[in-house]
Write an enzyme that holds these catalytic residues in place. Structure first.
Site, PDB file in Angstrom:
ATOM      1  N   ASP A 250       4.044  77.509 144.226  1.00  0.00           N
ATOM      2  CA  ASP A 250       5.084  78.523 144.404  1.00  0.00           C
ATOM      3  C   ASP A 250       4.657  79.844 143.795  1.00  0.00           C
ATOM      4  OD1 ASP A 250       6.802  76.906 145.669  1.00  0.00           O
ATOM      5  OD2 ASP A 250       8.151  76.569 143.961  1.00  0.00           O
ATOM      6  N   LYS A 272       8.175  80.988 147.510  1.00  0.00           N
ATOM      7  CA  LYS A 272       9.149  81.987 147.926  1.00  0.00           C
ATOM      8  C   LYS A 272       9.423  82.918 146.767  1.00  0.00           C
ATOM      9  CE  LYS A 272      10.601  77.646 148.010  1.00  0.00           C
ATOM     10  NZ  LYS A 272      11.432  76.544 147.863  1.00  0.00           N
ATOM     11  N   MET A 386      18.858  82.573 139.533  1.00  0.00           N
ATOM     12  CA  MET A 386      18.878  83.399 140.756  1.00  0.00           C
ATOM     13  C   MET A 386      20.163  84.232 140.836  1.00  0.00           C
ATOM     14  SD  MET A 386      17.380  80.460 143.260  1.00  0.00           S
ATOM     15  CE  MET A 386      18.205  79.124 142.454  1.00  0.00           C
TER      16      MET A 386
END
Ligand SMILES: C[S@@+](CC[C@H](N)C(=O)[O-])C[C@H]1O[C@@H](n2cnc3c(N)ncnc32)[C@H](O)[C@@H]1O
Length: 467
Positions: A250, A272, A386
């Site tokens: 990642d 991502k 997030m």
């Protein structure tokens, strides 16, 4: 190279040690780890010798020459200078290699710093220049050599005759050992499952003997890389990334950790950042499955812990559906790494008896449909992953649900990395804190009284200094 390393065969050896003091005891303890018989040259049997039972036998100094005749080597651990030289002359006359403790000039060989893993032994020497350095290097080796590597070597030794008989071609035999000692058999041994290791070994041998190689499927390890500081990687993660043929990683995995991947391994970025997918999730599954079916050792390396907002669960399911063994190696979640670095205790007897991890990012964008009333309750800590982009809505929803705008918050970006940034303040000002510190992410929001403790501690220190 001024020193030449060699290992003595000790199973049928006998060793002569001169002395009865602390140095003699230390060397006896070391030699007694082998199966050698020890002849201790001393005037009387010291008390400590009892711990070694029959392995040790007392020899009167006047009979030392006889004991030396068939010794593999001798260690002179005598304090007295004249006695040490007498022992040296005797040993020299009999021709056995000599080690004299703390008397470099009398040594034929030195005793290195030893790492003992059963059948696997590593030794480090600096020629007496810096024994502490040798010990430090040995400690580092300790982290590289898994605890059970000796058990793996013993298993290989047990199987060696059967393998030699079943696979006559030397190159194919080498391939067999490479695939078992670096693959599933080794993993089973490291996971303490010796029974499975034996079964896998038998299966691998049957496959190689029937020339069905190339049909085996490697297991996939889904590995947590931690929040970024390479020292927060687990030993198991370190070993696996050093053995992997291919690493699917990642964006969140730090460059320092990627530097630890084996040089000739394939590194495939699939990660991502902020919902931007380099490879869609299904594509990641397909890549891992294809590599595993080619018999490659596959590591899927993910930031933090694979099972905390990491989609590790979906990856395990996809692999298992494809009939591929999947193992998950936990990592230190960014929540733990960031909190520790910022001195924020996520739980605290006085301030937080509940800890909740939530995502601030819904699958379809915006904030997810969370239990805001539950999250607004007192005496708890809420960690939002997030949540940078939705911080204003999060702040508003929590306040509307009853949480005070004065509740302490901390925002931590790139926690545990060199570029770490921290902002502290109150819930009502959450978006401003983010803007003031130019925080873009990856970042965590820590909400609750515990987020105010580092600032409180600082205020206390300043007040005490001024008093
Ligand atoms: C997809 S989640 C992965 C979480 C990860 N599995 C873990 O256990 O930390 C990504 C989010 O984790 C948080 N994160 C990951 N690494 C971070 C770090 N070093 N510092 C701050 N937040 C981090 C951020 O909220 C980021 O947006």
């Amino acid at each position: 190279m001024r020193l030449f390393p060699a290992f003595f065969q000790m199973d049928d050896a006998h060793i002569v040690i001169f002395g009865d003091g602390t140095n003699a005891e230390r060397k006896t303890r070391l030699v007694a780890k082998t199966r050698a018989r020890i002849f201790l040259v001393a005037h009387a049997r010291p008390d400590w010798a009892d711990a070694f039972g029959d392995q040790i036998q007392l020899v009167e100094p006047e009979h030392a020459a006889g004991a030396l005749e068939t010794a593999r080597f001798t260690i002179i651990a005598l304090e007295d200078e004249a006695e040490a030289h007498r022992a040296y002359d005797l040993a020299r006359a009999s021709g056995v290699p000599i080690n004299a403790v703390d008397r470099k000039a009398l040594c034929d060989f030195t005793i290195p710093s030893i790492l003992d893993r059963g059948d696997v032994v590593a030794a480090v020497a600096t020629g007496g220049a810096a024994p502490v350095l040798a010990k430090d290097i040995r400690s580092r080796l300790e982290t590289l050599l898994p605890e059970r590597i000796g058990t793996l070597a013993a298993l290989a030794e047990r199987w060696r005759p059967a393998v030699k008989e079943a696979i006559s071609d030397e190159t194919r035999r080498r391939h067999f050992w490479e695939s078992t000692l670096r693959g599933a058999v080794a993993e089973a041994v490291h996971a303490n499952n010796d029974e499975l290791a034996e079964t896998l070994m038998a299966e691998a041998l049957a496959r190689f003997a029937a020339d069905l190689t190339g049909t085996e499927t490697g297991p996939v390890h889904i590995v947590g890389a931690g929040p970024g500081d390479p020292e927060l990687l687990t030993l198991k993660a370190f070993r696996l990334i050093q053995q992997a043929d291919v690493v699917y990683h990642d964006k969140l995995v730090s460059a320092e950790i990627m530097d630890m991947v084996r040089r000739d391994a394939e590194r495939v970025p699939v990660g991502k950042s902020k919902g931007e997918h380099l490879v869609p999730q299904d594509g990641i599954h397909e890549l891992m499955i294809a590599s595993a079916r080619e018999g490659k050792r596959v590591v899927r390396l993910k930031g933090g812990d694979p099972f905390i907002f990491g989609r590790g669960g979906e990856e395990v399911e996809a692999l298992r559906e494809a009939g591929i063994e999947a193992h998950v190696v936990p990592g230190i979640s960014s929540a733990l790494g960031c909190a520790a670095n910022a001195n924020i205790p996520l739980t605290h007897r006085d301030h937080a008896q509940t800890l909740t991890f939530v995502t601030g990012h819904a699958q379809k964008g915006g904030v997810p449909d969370l239990d805001w009333a539950g999250l607004a309750k007192p005496h708890q800590t809420v960690v939002v992953f997030m949540g940078v982009g939705t911080s204003a809505i999060i702040s508003e929803k929590l306040r509307k649900a009853g949480l005070s705008g004065d509740t302490p918050v901390a925002v931590i970006e790139n926690g545990t990395r060199k570029s770490e940034k921290r902002g502290f303040g109150q819930l009502a000002k959450l978006p401003q804190i983010i803007e003031e510190h130019s925080i873009k992410g990856p970042a965590l929001l820590i909400i609750g009284d515990v987020a105010g403790l580092p600032a409180e501690a600082q205020d206390r220190i300043i007040a005490e200094a001024l008093a």
